[in-house]
Design an enzyme around this catalytic site. Structure first.
Site, PDB file in Angstrom:
ATOM      1  N   ASP A  19       0.819  -1.551  -0.207  1.00  0.00           N
ATOM      2  CA  ASP A  19       0.033  -0.072  -0.476  1.00  0.00           C
ATOM      3  C   ASP A  19       0.522   1.116   0.578  1.00  0.00           C
ATOM      4  O   ASP A  19       0.419   2.009   0.740  1.00  0.00           O
ATOM      5  CB  ASP A  19      -0.958   0.036   0.925  1.00  0.00           C
ATOM      6  CG  ASP A  19      -1.720   0.928   1.339  1.00  0.00           C
ATOM      7  OD1 ASP A  19      -2.556   1.587  -0.246  1.00  0.00           O
ATOM      8  OD2 ASP A  19      -2.208   1.846   1.938  1.00  0.00           O
ATOM      9  N   MET A  20       1.633   0.715  -0.851  1.00  0.00           N
ATOM     10  CA  MET A  20       2.289   2.294  -0.778  1.00  0.00           C
ATOM     11  C   MET A  20       2.071   3.728  -1.467  1.00  0.00           C
ATOM     12  O   MET A  20       1.231   3.410  -2.477  1.00  0.00           O
ATOM     13  CB  MET A  20       3.730   1.748  -1.891  1.00  0.00           C
ATOM     14  CG  MET A  20       5.390   1.227  -1.164  1.00  0.00           C
ATOM     15  SD  MET A  20       5.755   2.465   0.266  1.00  0.00           S
ATOM     16  CE  MET A  20       5.768   3.748  -0.512  1.00  0.00           C
TER      17      MET A  20
END
Length: 483
Positions: free
Chosen positions: A294-295
């Site tokens: 979930d960058m």
């Protein structure tokens, strides 16, 4: 079944659910906390309950840092998953105190439950023995209303309804909103205060559906001076008094420019390099290989010296040994930053993190946001627009005018690296060790990128053209053909 029939069916379900909510709460309003507990369950040697306590300790420790966090203790068969959401009007200090209180209340109100949720005045806390991350849940919604009616009642419901629907659209579909929106509207010498908010693990469409269901549930109480809708996946409240103060505001459609101007070119490059080094540590130098999954910019924190720190590992996965990829039936992440193979096939690897990093890099150097670029007239996404200008030799048009100390050659090189990271085929993307080398040295040869994911147009000539063989203006020239 026709589209109209499908739509009517959905609304019948929502209206029926609204009726169930009415029955659930005919007793009237009460002071928080409110609760929704499952049936009790017996767990061997209290191991599940021990995991619940451990989970609460993890969530509470994060509550003074972020208004949303999810975590899990995975140890089959007694795994436990949990998250909290602090409402936008809660300060960081209030959030920490609220979650600490909620952790105590949920154990007291829902002892030995295999899943439960409590809603406090400024937050909500939820846990379950089933993985619910990213799944919309509107079962058991609770309505609490102010028992006093409002004057000019024939006008007030229309105002509430239109305000809530406007806020729903902002919270669900404006990526800069952080899945929440609030507004103050003047009404008959009074002021309507309204706020909507979703848990940030939802997709935009699920956030929209959760809030639409909440609006439907709460609509019978539009004549009340105030009401709130408590849901596992979202929160809605309106009052004729200021319950949220000056904290929340409907987000602007473009970033506050003075703030962006503080990020001069050299500072932007330092942030990009810092993020790259952090990801290199996760993928290679850490004792365990970690894929973040979930960058995005909101998960990169900057300290007082503007040094980046990667945060929020609620969706991260650990790989052991020589494993480098995995499949999942559950897609998590944030629209605009998810790699195509993850979004469409559930396949994630270090290369899916590389894709997210590439999007962030391109956003930082251009000062534009990929997730909401579809609102522009240029292209369906920032990646598509960059690819279009890259092949037209016009990439310098994308330089952020607020980073007036940028250098053309550096800008082009960083854009080149970003395009290599967001290539559609994960196999073509470089791993983070190579990315770091590209960013740290201008002597490393860069090969011509293939087209990005989620872009339009195909390149006629896909021969590998390296950075040293570019034209005089440092750009490749190719023809774009329609699909």
């Amino acid at each position: 079944m026709s589209f109209l029939q499908s739509t009517l069916k959905v609304y019948r379900i929502i209206l029926f659910h609204s009726f169930l909510v009415v029955l659930h709460d005919l007793a009237g309003a009460a002071d928080p906390p409110y609760k929704n507990c499952s049936s009790t369950a017996n767990f061997t040697e209290n191991s599940f309950q021990d995991h619940v306590i451990s989970l609460f300790a993890s969530l509470t420790s994060n509550a003074s840092v972020s208004n949303f966090h999810q975590a899990s203790t995975e140890d089959n068969p007694d795994s436990v998953y949990g998250l909290y959401l602090c409402y936008q009007y809660a300060s960081k200090d209030d959030c920490g105190k609220c979650i600490a209180t909620a952790a105590l209340d949920i154990q007291k109100l829902c002892p030995n439950s295999n899943e439960a949720v409590v809603w406090e005045d400024k937050c909500q806390l939820r846990y379950s023995n089933q993985n619910f991350f990213g799944f919309l849940d509107v079962t058991g919604n609770i309505v609490q209303e102010n028992t006093q009616n409002v004057s000019k009642a024939e006008q007030f419901p229309l105002l509430v309804n239109s305000t809530l629907h406007n806020l729903r659209n902002v919270a669900a579909f404006d990526p800069s909103a952080g899945m929440n929106a609030a507004q103050k509207v003047e009404f008959a010498n009074e002021t309507l205060h309204a706020l909507v908010q979703c848990t940030r693990d939802l997709s935009p469409d699920d956030c929209n559906l959760c809030l639409e269901t909440a609006i439907t549930n709460i609509s019978p109480w539009y004549f009340s001076r105030g009401a709130r809708l408590l849901s596992r996946s979202c929160y809605l409240r309106y009052e004729l008094y200021d319950f949220f103060g000056d904290a929340p505001r409907p987000p602007s459609s473009t970033p506050n420019p003075k703030k962006r101007a503080q990020l001069n070119w050299s500072r932007r490059l330092d942030i990009i390099k810092g993020i790259a080094k952090g990801m290199l540590y996760l993928h290679q130098d850490s004792r365990l290989r970690i894929i973040h999954r979930d960058m995005k910019p909101s998960n990169v924190l900057l300290d007082k010296d503007m040094n980046p720190k990667i945060s929020d590992f609620g969706m991260a996965r650990i790989f052991g040994g020589s494993d480098s990829a995995a499949n999942t039936a559950k897609i998590v992440g944030t629209y605009g930053y998810i790699a195509p193979e993850f979004a469409m096939e559930g396949l994630y690897s270090i290369k899916s993190d590389v894709f997210s990093f590439g999007v962030i890099l391109l956003e930082i150097i251009t000062g534009r946001t990929n997730a909401k670029f579809h609102l522009s007239k240029h292209a369906p996404s920032l990646l598509a627009y960059i690819w279009q200008l890259w092949n037209q030799g016009k990439c310098l048009e994308l330089i952020d005018p607020l980073s007036n100390d940028s250098h053309d050659d550096e800008f082009l090189r960083y854009m080149h690296v970003g395009l290599l990271c967001v290539q559609e085929d994960a196999y073509d993307r470089p791993a983070m060790p190579s990315v770091v080398k590209m960013l740290m040295s201008d002597t490393v040869t860069l090969c011509q990128p293939e087209r990005p994911a989620f872009s339009v147009g195909r390149i006629a000539d896909h021969h590998q053209t390296c950075y040293n063989n570019l034209s005089l203006n440092n750009l490749t020239m190719s023809d774009i053909l329609p699909r």
